[in-house]
Design a protein around this motif. Structure first.
Motif, PDB file in Angstrom:
ATOM      1  N   SER A 125       1.135  -0.494  -5.020  1.00 40.39           N
ATOM      2  CA  SER A 125       2.236  -1.326  -5.497  1.00 40.39           C
ATOM      3  C   SER A 125       1.755  -2.186  -6.661  1.00 40.39           C
ATOM      4  N   TYR A 126       2.690  -2.883  -7.289  1.00 44.28           N
ATOM      5  CA  TYR A 126       2.303  -3.798  -8.365  1.00 44.28           C
ATOM      6  C   TYR A 126       1.323  -4.842  -7.843  1.00 44.28           C
ATOM      7  N   VAL A 130      -2.500  -5.587  -9.191  1.00 43.75           N
ATOM      8  CA  VAL A 130      -2.941  -6.927  -9.592  1.00 43.75           C
ATOM      9  C   VAL A 130      -4.181  -7.329  -8.783  1.00 43.75           C
TER      10      VAL A 130
END
Length: 382
Positions: A125-126, A130
């Motif tokens: 996922s994002y 990150v």
């Protein structure tokens, strides 16, 4: 097999003593090698770390072969002065199949675990990306020689390229690698894998790098550059390409490809080169194919005769016939390359050198046309 045998031809094994500590774990190690399928052929140079993987396999360890189907969409920037073009999915799949075919000429399939990094990278996922990006600083990434040069020259570097070493490092997390193999151009990426594994609470992998190998033109052998000898390609082509190598390169090829301690320059360099060519073809296709390829090389290159089997091509309409167009169609050349061969006296029609670009149709009907030393075609009237 000793540690010295496992690390044969290694440039660096990092950290010092790390492999010895891993071997004391008393279990099969997971030895990772990843490749992005960005070129149509796997070369002898790519085969050098694959040979190290086979060495580990012979001692009971597991080779983890990772096809970078997902990272291929970014493209490894190692050694690049510009961003790689994006390759479409169908081409990636086709080149991955060729990679397997090539790798298994060296590896033991029963001790090889094949993985595609899309299995895990496509699920991030994002927030996951990150979190991964927090494991290494931009300053650390810019320590890479290729990035540092481009940054200093104010050349563009995309964020996707900066993410590449992190993606490759995450592969090591996903497969829980004990050892990662790669050429010396991959040193940064392999060490980044150690940092990322530690950040995810895993025991960092050992980084083992192997030398890069040069081709006949003095540049690094590369499928992208076209100066390669492939692990798997048509036997006569493999044999002929190997025979193009200058004598000065034979010691490196004996040491790295044949894994021989013999100095090939103490005897007849031509015989040594023939032995190397036989080895390359036999490993991919068997001894009989190597004998046939050598016979083809002797007839066509050393004796200047036509091969036993010659492909046919239709003679185009018109009179006279434009020879560069015929050569381009028959051999996959550009017309400028064909004109250059004619200008060099390297084109023969029924054994006679030709210098004219336009040839009478009658003289080409059913003629044997030779371009260079190894290209032959018989032109048939339609």
């Amino acid at each position: 097999m000793t540690v010295a045998d496992l690390t044969r031809n290694a440039v660096d094994v990092l950290p010092e003593g790390g492999l010895e500590a891993k071997l004391k774990l008393g279990r099969p190690l997971r030895v990772k090698l990843g490749i992005d399928v960005t070129a149509p052929h796997i070369t002898l140079g790519n085969g050098i770390p694959i040979q190290r993987m086979r060495g580990f396999q012979d001692e009971g360890h597991t080779g983890v072969l990772i096809v970078g189907d997902y990272t291929t969409r970014i493209g490894d920037p190692s050694g690049r002065s510009a961003e790689r073009p994006v390759i479409d999915d169908a081409e990636i799949d086709r080149m991955a199949e060729r990679f397997f075919e090539s790798a298994y000429t060296i590896l033991d399939p029963d001790r090889t675990e094949v993985r595609f990094n899309g299995e895990w990278l496509s699920k991030l996922s994002y927030a996951d990306v990150v979190g991964l990006a927090r494991t290494i600083t931009v300053a650390r990434i810019l320590e890479r020689d290729d990035f540092a040069k481009r940054f200093a020259a104010r050349e563009p570097i995309s964020v996707s390229e900066l993410l590449y070493p992190l993606m490759q490092a995450y592969d090591s997390v996903a497969v829980e690698a004990d050892v990662e193999l790669g050429g010396t151009d991959q040193t940064y990426n392999l060490l980044a894998g150690r940092e990322v594994m530690a950040a995810y609470g895993l025991e960092p992998q050992v980084a083992l790098t192997t030398p890069l190998i040069s081709s006949w033109d003095g540049r690094k052998m590369s499928g992208s550059l076209g100066n390669y000898i492939a692990l798997v390609e048509e036997p006569a082509e493999q044999f002929g390409k190997t025979m193009r190598l200058p004598d000065s390169m034979l010691p490196d090829y004996f040491r790295l490809v044949m894994e021989s301690d013999e100095d090939p320059l103490t005897g007849d360099p031509m015989e040594a080169k023939l032995r190397l060519a036989r080895f390359v073809v036999a490993r991919a296709h068997g001894e009989e194919a190597a004998r046939e390829a050598e016979g083809h090389f002797t007839r066509v290159v050393r004796e200047g005769q036509a091969p036993d089997e010659v492909s046919q091509a239709p003679l185009p309409e018109g009179d006279p016939v434009h020879l560069p167009a015929v050569l381009a169609s028959a051999f996959g050349l550009t017309t400028s390359e064909a004109r250059r061969l004619i200008g060099q006296g390297a084109v023969r029609v029924d054994g006679e050198a030709v210098n004219d670009l336009d040839i009478s149709r009658a003289s080409l009907e059913n003629a044997l046309v030779q371009a260079g030393k190894r290209r032959f075609v018989r032109l048939t009237a339609t």
